[in-house]
Write a protein that holds these residues in place. Structure first.
Motif, PDB file in Angstrom:
ATOM      1  N   UNK A  99     -12.776   8.784  -6.675  1.00 45.00           N
ATOM      2  CA  UNK A  99     -13.155   7.996  -5.583  1.00 45.00           C
ATOM      3  C   UNK A  99     -11.843   7.872  -4.640  1.00 45.00           C
ATOM      4  N   UNK A 100     -10.686   7.144  -5.549  1.00 39.02           N
ATOM      5  CA  UNK A 100      -9.588   6.706  -4.807  1.00 39.02           C
ATOM      6  C   UNK A 100      -8.789   8.069  -4.286  1.00 39.02           C
ATOM      7  N   UNK A 101      -8.613   8.948  -5.201  1.00 40.58           N
ATOM      8  CA  UNK A 101      -7.773  10.471  -4.959  1.00 40.58           C
ATOM      9  C   UNK A 101      -8.311  11.163  -3.992  1.00 40.58           C
ATOM     10  N   UNK A 102      -9.679  11.284  -3.968  1.00 39.74           N
ATOM     11  CA  UNK A 102     -10.508  12.123  -2.982  1.00 39.74           C
ATOM     12  C   UNK A 102     -10.747  11.448  -1.660  1.00 39.74           C
ATOM     13  N   UNK A 103     -10.803  10.081  -1.650  1.00 37.65           N
ATOM     14  CA  UNK A 103     -11.205   9.563  -0.456  1.00 37.65           C
ATOM     15  C   UNK A 103     -12.707   9.568  -0.182  1.00 37.65           C
ATOM     16  N   UNK A 133       4.512  -5.073 -10.261  1.00 37.23           N
ATOM     17  CA  UNK A 133       4.007  -4.910  -9.073  1.00 37.23           C
ATOM     18  C   UNK A 133       2.657  -5.369  -8.638  1.00 37.23           C
ATOM     19  N   UNK A 134       1.786  -5.316  -9.802  1.00 38.88           N
ATOM     20  CA  UNK A 134       0.343  -5.732  -9.617  1.00 38.88           C
ATOM     21  C   UNK A 134       0.541  -7.505  -9.625  1.00 38.88           C
ATOM     22  N   UNK A 135       1.057  -7.944 -10.334  1.00 45.30           N
ATOM     23  CA  UNK A 135       1.411  -9.423 -10.341  1.00 45.30           C
ATOM     24  C   UNK A 135       1.776 -10.117  -9.138  1.00 45.30           C
ATOM     25  N   UNK A 171      -9.229  -4.134  -6.562  1.00 49.25           N
ATOM     26  CA  UNK A 171      -8.758  -3.597  -5.149  1.00 49.25           C
ATOM     27  C   UNK A 171      -7.417  -3.453  -5.207  1.00 49.25           C
ATOM     28  N   UNK A 172      -6.648  -4.374  -5.498  1.00 43.66           N
ATOM     29  CA  UNK A 172      -5.113  -4.395  -5.824  1.00 43.66           C
ATOM     30  C   UNK A 172      -4.679  -3.223  -6.840  1.00 43.66           C
ATOM     31  N   UNK A 173      -5.409  -3.279  -8.012  1.00 48.62           N
ATOM     32  CA  UNK A 173      -4.906  -2.198  -8.916  1.00 48.62           C
ATOM     33  C   UNK A 173      -5.283  -0.676  -8.389  1.00 48.62           C
ATOM     34  N   UNK A 174      -6.238  -0.648  -7.800  1.00 48.23           N
ATOM     35  CA  UNK A 174      -6.493   0.750  -7.250  1.00 48.23           C
ATOM     36  C   UNK A 174      -5.415   0.979  -6.253  1.00 48.23           C
ATOM     37  N   UNK A 175      -5.306  -0.101  -5.419  1.00 41.83           N
ATOM     38  CA  UNK A 175      -4.276   0.374  -4.363  1.00 41.83           C
ATOM     39  C   UNK A 175      -2.899   0.483  -4.974  1.00 41.83           C
ATOM     40  N   UNK A 176      -2.515   0.065  -5.953  1.00 34.11           N
ATOM     41  CA  UNK A 176      -1.153   0.276  -6.774  1.00 34.11           C
ATOM     42  C   UNK A 176      -1.236   1.684  -7.355  1.00 34.11           C
ATOM     43  N   UNK A 177      -2.484   1.781  -8.318  1.00 30.39           N
ATOM     44  CA  UNK A 177      -2.137   2.623  -9.245  1.00 30.39           C
ATOM     45  C   UNK A 177      -2.622   4.150  -8.749  1.00 30.39           C
ATOM     46  N   UNK A 189      -5.932   5.315   1.467  1.00 36.51           N
ATOM     47  CA  UNK A 189      -6.563   3.981   1.226  1.00 36.51           C
ATOM     48  C   UNK A 189      -5.507   2.918   1.082  1.00 36.51           C
ATOM     49  N   UNK A 190      -5.989   1.668   1.449  1.00 36.59           N
ATOM     50  CA  UNK A 190      -5.053   0.353   1.381  1.00 36.59           C
ATOM     51  C   UNK A 190      -6.052  -0.742   1.276  1.00 36.59           C
ATOM     52  N   UNK A 191      -5.123  -1.762   0.673  1.00 37.89           N
ATOM     53  CA  UNK A 191      -6.024  -3.118   0.451  1.00 37.89           C
ATOM     54  C   UNK A 191      -5.152  -4.198   0.816  1.00 37.89           C
ATOM     55  N   UNK A 192      -5.505  -5.123   1.457  1.00 37.07           N
ATOM     56  CA  UNK A 192      -4.744  -6.257   1.814  1.00 37.07           C
ATOM     57  C   UNK A 192      -5.467  -7.092   2.539  1.00 37.07           C
ATOM     58  N   UNK A 193      -5.208  -8.715   2.549  1.00 40.49           N
ATOM     59  CA  UNK A 193      -5.949  -9.640   3.176  1.00 40.49           C
ATOM     60  C   UNK A 193      -5.844  -9.442   4.651  1.00 40.49           C
ATOM     61  N   UNK A 194      -4.615  -9.031   5.342  1.00 43.27           N
ATOM     62  CA  UNK A 194      -4.550  -8.781   6.651  1.00 43.27           C
ATOM     63  C   UNK A 194      -4.959  -7.507   6.798  1.00 43.27           C
TER      64      UNK A 194
END
Length: 634
Positions: free
Chosen positions: A363-367, A447-449, A469-475, A584-589
């Motif tokens: 899902x993440x790699x394909x979008x 990085x995740x921490x 969400x953070x893991x997927x955004x980094x991994x 894809x990107x994940x962040x509170x802002x």
């Protein structure tokens, strides 16, 4: 000739007059009087029937283990008649979905995970599409195609080709480095395709198919799959003829595609049964299925094909693929796992506990997002909100769950009372990550921490969805050609939106640009464009909240198209198309999330031509000394 009995669906060595799918209930008519085919179904007086067994009354959830081990691989034989091979085409048909282009490194990562999943055959791509595709398939053949585990398992690595020498040469050049290479070649066999796409007669198509299968075998490939494209709408007698000829030419697997997703389950099952009963030499090959999902019946058709005698099933993770997609690996595999005894004892070699990780990775790699109500892997698949359902679940989980989420690698919400927040340390985060199925150490954990701490400073409690969400955004991000340093925006009703962006290149050099736009995201994207200087068109943009509340993490998905180059050859039509790339990107802002997604898509596009380092195993008997690729080349 092997046949299926209607009572127990088990294979025997005797011909049974009545296969599981009766031969009389329907006739398919193809009219060529108009440009578009028309069909009618006649005489639906009887329907296929499966005799119930005691299993229906005694088993209410999936069994924990397969009934047998994986048989030794022989291209055209399976020693256990109940074993079903799983052929995954996520990296080929799946990648043909609009926006699903992946970098060579991402394809390699998915192939590694498909091997962990236990897929029998990985169709790694269409090598003739471009040099980048050929190199990506080659890298998978070299690494994944030679990683033999302690039980002797190693996946077959397959490359797709049209029925022409150039395509077959490209496929062989890519897959020959694998311990078990396969060439998959195809040509259309329906009247509408032969007349309007190929402009060829039946005789010409048969001769091309026979010659090209023979040519593939002449290269040294002893595992050749042949597909009559649009078999679901092809004339039966013509199918028997062409399939018989390619068997004589050396085909080891016959794949029967419902290319346009037109058939319904009893029709497709009947098609497989008819081919099994009428094709000369069929006992010397494996019958396969490939079902598209245009009517939402691909998984049902695939299971019907297996019941009728197919012993290879072509599927994709999350069901991705052209148009409405393909039969879904997770749906087909879990159907066989849950209902195998009711299907005559069918089983696969899939390690189902890796399904969720595969789904998220693809899902993440394909979008291509997975809808919440998607069977098996959707976000709601194991959630129970109704009071009646919750009451039943508290009493016994089997009341509303026919399978355990742990069977597919999905962990339930933490029951230990562990609540993560701004005071939580690395150990607590690492423990929760392990409970969610992720293992991180060293820099990856750091990085995740730090991403986690940044969120925890702004939220009272960090939920599992936030962490994932953070893991997927980094991994699952592509290699960083560019990374986001800093971002500042000014927007509102009092003036033009302005954005200042700092990007860091691969050498660590900082680049700063300022731009104005119609909004904060538009101005930030224009600033990024002025730094990267690669012309792209933004095709899609979406923003969602990971959890409820005003303090939710935002996940942004974008789709871009490179305006210069980045073309590929489409397998079924042969036309040149421009690739699209997702990010894809994940962040509170939400603006930061949006820029991270945009930079991610640009990184994927820029990394598309890159080639992973490859080393050909010296013991690979398929590779001659002159063909060997030195370490770090190719």
């Amino acid at each position: 000739m092997a046949a299926l009995t209607s009572s127990n669906l088990s294979l025997t060595n005797t011909t049974i007059p009545k296969p599981i799918f009766p031969k009389t209930p329907f006739t398919t008519l193809l009219s060529l009087s108009s440009p578009k085919p028309s069909f009618s179904l006649l005489s639906l007086s009887s329907k296929p029937h499966i005799k119930p067994t005691s299993h229906f009354a005694t088993v209410t959830r999936c069994s924990a283990a397969s009934p047998g081990g994986r048989p030794e691989y022989v291209p055209n034989k399976i020693s256990d008649p109940n074993y079903v091979r799983i052929f995954d085409t996520t990296l080929r048909d799946g990648e043909q979905s609009p926006g699903a282009s992946m970098t060579p490194k991402q394809k390699l990562e998915i192939a590694r995970h498909l091997a962990r999943l236990g897929v029998d055959i990985i169709e790694a791509g269409f090598p003739a599409a471009s040099n980048a595709d050929l190199e990506a398939v080659k890298s998978i053949a070299i690494e994944v195609g030679n990683a033999v585990d302690e039980d002797g398992y190693v996946p077959v690595i397959c490359g797709l080709s049209r029925c022409n020498k150039a395509d077959i040469d490209a496929a062989w050049a890519a897959v020959k480095y694998a311990k078990r290479p396969r060439i998959h070649t195809f040509i259309a066999t329906s009247e509408i395709h032969m007349e309007h796409k190929l402009n060829k007669t039946r005789e010409e198509v048969v001769e091309i198919a026979r010659k090209m299968v023979s040519y593939a075998r002449s290269l040294g490939c002893d595992d050749v799959e042949f597909s009559p494209e649009d078999a679901g709408r092809s004339d039966r007698k013509f199918l028997y003829q062409i399939l018989g000829e390619v068997i004589k030419a050396g085909a080891t697997t016959l794949n029967i595609p419902d290319t346009v997703g037109y058939t319904v389950p009893f029709e497709f099952g009947q098609l497989i049964a008819d081919i099994k009963a009428n094709t000369p030499g069929i006992e010397n090959v494996i019958i396969s299925t490939h079902c598209q999902n245009d009517l939402g019946l691909s998984s049902a058709n695939t299971v019907a094909g297996a019941c009728a005698g197919a012993r290879q099933l072509e599927v994709t993770i999350n069901g991705i693929g052209e148009r409405a997609g393909n039969a879904s690996l997770e749906e087909v595999v879990m159907t066989i796992k849950c209902r195998g005894q009711s299907l005559g004892g069918l089983y696969t070699g899939i390690q189902t506990e890796h399904i969720v990780k595969a789904s998220k990775m693809v899902a993440e790699y394909s979008g291509l997002l997975v809808q919440p109500h998607k069977a098996i892997v959707g976000a709601n698949a194991f959630k129970h909100e109704s009071g009646i359902h919750q009451h039943g679940m508290l009493k016994h989980k089997g009341t509303y769950e026919i399978m355990s989420p742990e069977d597919i690698g999905l962990q339930r919400a933490d029951e230990s009372g562990l609540v993560l927040g701004k005071l939580s340390g690395r150990h607590a985060l690492q423990k929760r990550l392990e409970q969610l199925g992720y293992s991180f150490e060293g820099k990856e954990l750091d990085d995740i921490f730090w991403r986690f701490k940044s969120v925890a400073e702004k939220k009272k409690h960090v939920l599992d969805e936030d962490i994932e969400a953070l893991v997927i955004d980094e991994l699952f991000q592509p290699d960083s050609v560019w990374s986001l340093g800093d971002l500042q925006v000014t927007c509102g009703t009092l003036g033009l939106s302005t954005a200042t962006v700092k990007l860091v290149d691969v050498d660590g050099k900082e680049h700063v640009a300022c731009s104005v736009g119609t909004g904060p995201v538009d101005s930030a994207y224009k600033a990024v464009d002025s730094i990267v200087k690669v012309p792209v068109t933004l095709l899609e943009y979406s923003l969602t909240g990971v959890t409820e509340g005003i303090d939710a993490i935002a996940t942004t998905k974008v789709l871009v198209r490179g305006d210069d180059g980045f073309t590929t050859t489409q397998a079924t039509t042969g036309e040149q198309i421009r690739r699209t790339f997702s990010g894809s990107g994940s962040e509170m802002d939400i603006v930061v999330s949006s820029v991270r997604a945009y930079v991610s898509a640009l990184n994927k596009m820029l990394a598309y031509e890159s080639k992973p380092s490859q080393k050909v195993p010296a013991e690979n008997s398929y590779v001659s000394a002159s063909d060997a690729v030195p370490a770090g080349s190719a």
